[in-house]
Scaffold this active site. Structure first.
Site: not given
Ligand code: NAI
Length: 381
Positions: A116, A137, A149
């Site tokens: 993000s 994105h 995006e």
């Molecule tokens: P989340 O915290 O829900 O999930 C992240 C996942 O990645 C976890 O299951 C974790 O175990 C895993 N993980 C962490 N390090 C890892 C690694 N080295 N290798 C493999 N898996 C790993 O996070 P979320 O909210 O889904 O966000 C993920 C990405 O999406 C971030 O970059 C965030 O900025 C982006 N994003 C989030 C939004 C939101 O509203 N939550 C909206 C748009 C983008």
């Protein structure tokens, strides 16, 4: 095609559902086995509910489930043609993961990040073949929100941009192309919806209930800013605000608020924790309040927030962050604004937007109320 998703959290699981719905073979990799099991069972539950509601056939539900493989083994990604990374928002960890997957996948595989707020260019720089790295994105919830995006890094090959766009559009999404700058389109332009509302509240001009009411009733927004922040979660929303502010070299236009910072410190994240700006009852329903607000006062609130949003949209256009059409699409499809901000400016009259911002600047003498050179000169968008 074979699509690899890295990270099975909120976004990874949602993107996997989308890709699997469109008949792709999807491999979801996460280092956390518990997270994989949870994501898998949550998705099964979601699909089951959709089937019960008649929104999904049993056959389609099974197809989606069969299309997804959940694993902690990165080597299963070797045949992937597109990888979408959705792990923790940390540049060092993302760079390491990108370097690691590059040694597993083929030369032709496109490497995308769902970040993000991080620079796509800096993630690409960690790769031996940075020309195939791109930002894709999605918005939360990925299965429902229409907008995606597409953000080329400085190094990205133009064929990769066209390819990413056509793949994502084949998943029934609306794409916009954004320059690799903080917040891309939506998270940049939307900032004043939250920050100006908080500022009005902090100054004691109106209550959170009145501000939410004003923007819904007279602005046509589906949710008020405080309700929306409570829904997004202050941990997520505050972090985006703070990251955008820092990334713009501490531009005071984007300075975060103490009100929201304190909510995060108190772990009052919003609806999910039962308390944010509002308190939620055990049924998790927001406590509604009766209202008897003065219409003129409500309309002044709307004009102020809207003028600040229009400045952001105009400035994004001025700085070539995206085309006019994509700026309008991004805000209507990514955050469900009732209409495009530039079209809205035309309707209100640019001179009226200027007047609102001039009055604010005159009153506060703060940089926060400066406005785009484009707004100074343009008669109609
Ligand atoms: P989340 O915290 O829900 O999930 C992240 C996942 O990645 C976890 O299951 C974790 O175990 C895993 N993980 C962490 N390090 C890892 C690694 N080295 N290798 C493999 N898996 C790993 O996070 P979320 O909210 O889904 O966000 C993920 C990405 O999406 C971030 O970059 C965030 O900025 C982006 N994003 C989030 C939004 C939101 O509203 N939550 C909206 C748009 C983008």
């Amino acid at each position: 095609m074979t699509v690899g998703i890295i990270g099975c959290g909120t976004m990874g699981a949602g993107i996997a559902q989308v890709a699997a719905t469109f008949k792709n073979k999807v491999i979801v990799v996460d280092t956390n086995e518990d997270a994989l099991n949870k994501a898998n069972s949550n998705l099964q539950e979601t699909l089951q509910k959709l089937q019960q509601k008649g929104k999904l056939s049993e056959e389609k539900r099974k197809e989606i489930i069969d299309n997804i493989q959940w694993t902690s083994d990165f080597h299963t990604l070797q045949d992937a043609e597109l990888i979408i990374e959705a792990i923790i928002e940390n540049i060092d960890i993302k760079q390491k993961v990108f370097a690691q997957i590059e040694s597993i996948v083929s030369e032709k595989c496109v490497l995308a990040t769902n970040t993000s707020s991080l620079s796509i260019t800096s993630i690409a720089a960690a790769c031996a073949k940075p020309h195939r790295v791109i930002g894709i994105h999605f918005f939360n919830p990925a299965a429902i929100m229409q907008l995606v995006e597409i953000i080329p890094a400085l190094q990205t090959d133009s064929t990769i941009v066209a390819h990413a766009k056509s793949v994502i559009e084949s998943w029934n999404k609306v794409t916009v192309i954004a320059k690799d700058t903080p917040g891309f389109i939506v998270n940049r332009i939307a900032r004043p919806f939250y920050s100006e509302a908080i500022r009005i509240y902090e100054e004691g001009i109106a209550s959170i209930e009145m501000i939410d009411f004003s923007l819904k009733k007279y602005g046509g927004f589906k949710m008020g800013p405080f309700e929306l922040m409570d829904l997004i979660g202050h941990d997520v929303n505050y972090t985006v605000t703070e990251t955008v502010w820092k990334s713009f070299y501490f531009d005071t236009k984007y300075t975060p608020s103490f009100s929201q910072k304190r909510l995060v410190e108190a772990k009052w994240f919003g609806k999910k924790s039962g308390r944010g700006f509002y308190q939620y009852t055990s049924q998790n329903e927001q406590v509604k309040q009766e209202n008897n607000y003065d219409e003129t006062a409500c309309r002044i609130i709307v004009n102020r927030v809207l003028a600040m949003l229009i400045h952001e949209a105009a400035n994004a256009l001025y700085l070539n962050i995206a085309t006019k059409q994509d700026i309008e699409l991004a805000m209507t499809k990514g955050v469900n604004y009732p209409k495009g901000l530039l079209e809205w400016a035309n309707e209100i009259g640019i001179e009226n937007v200027r007047k609102t911002l001039d009055d604010l600047y005159e009153y506060y003498h703060e940089e926060r109320y400066r406005y785009s050179p484009l707004l100074k000169t343009i008669k109609q968008f």
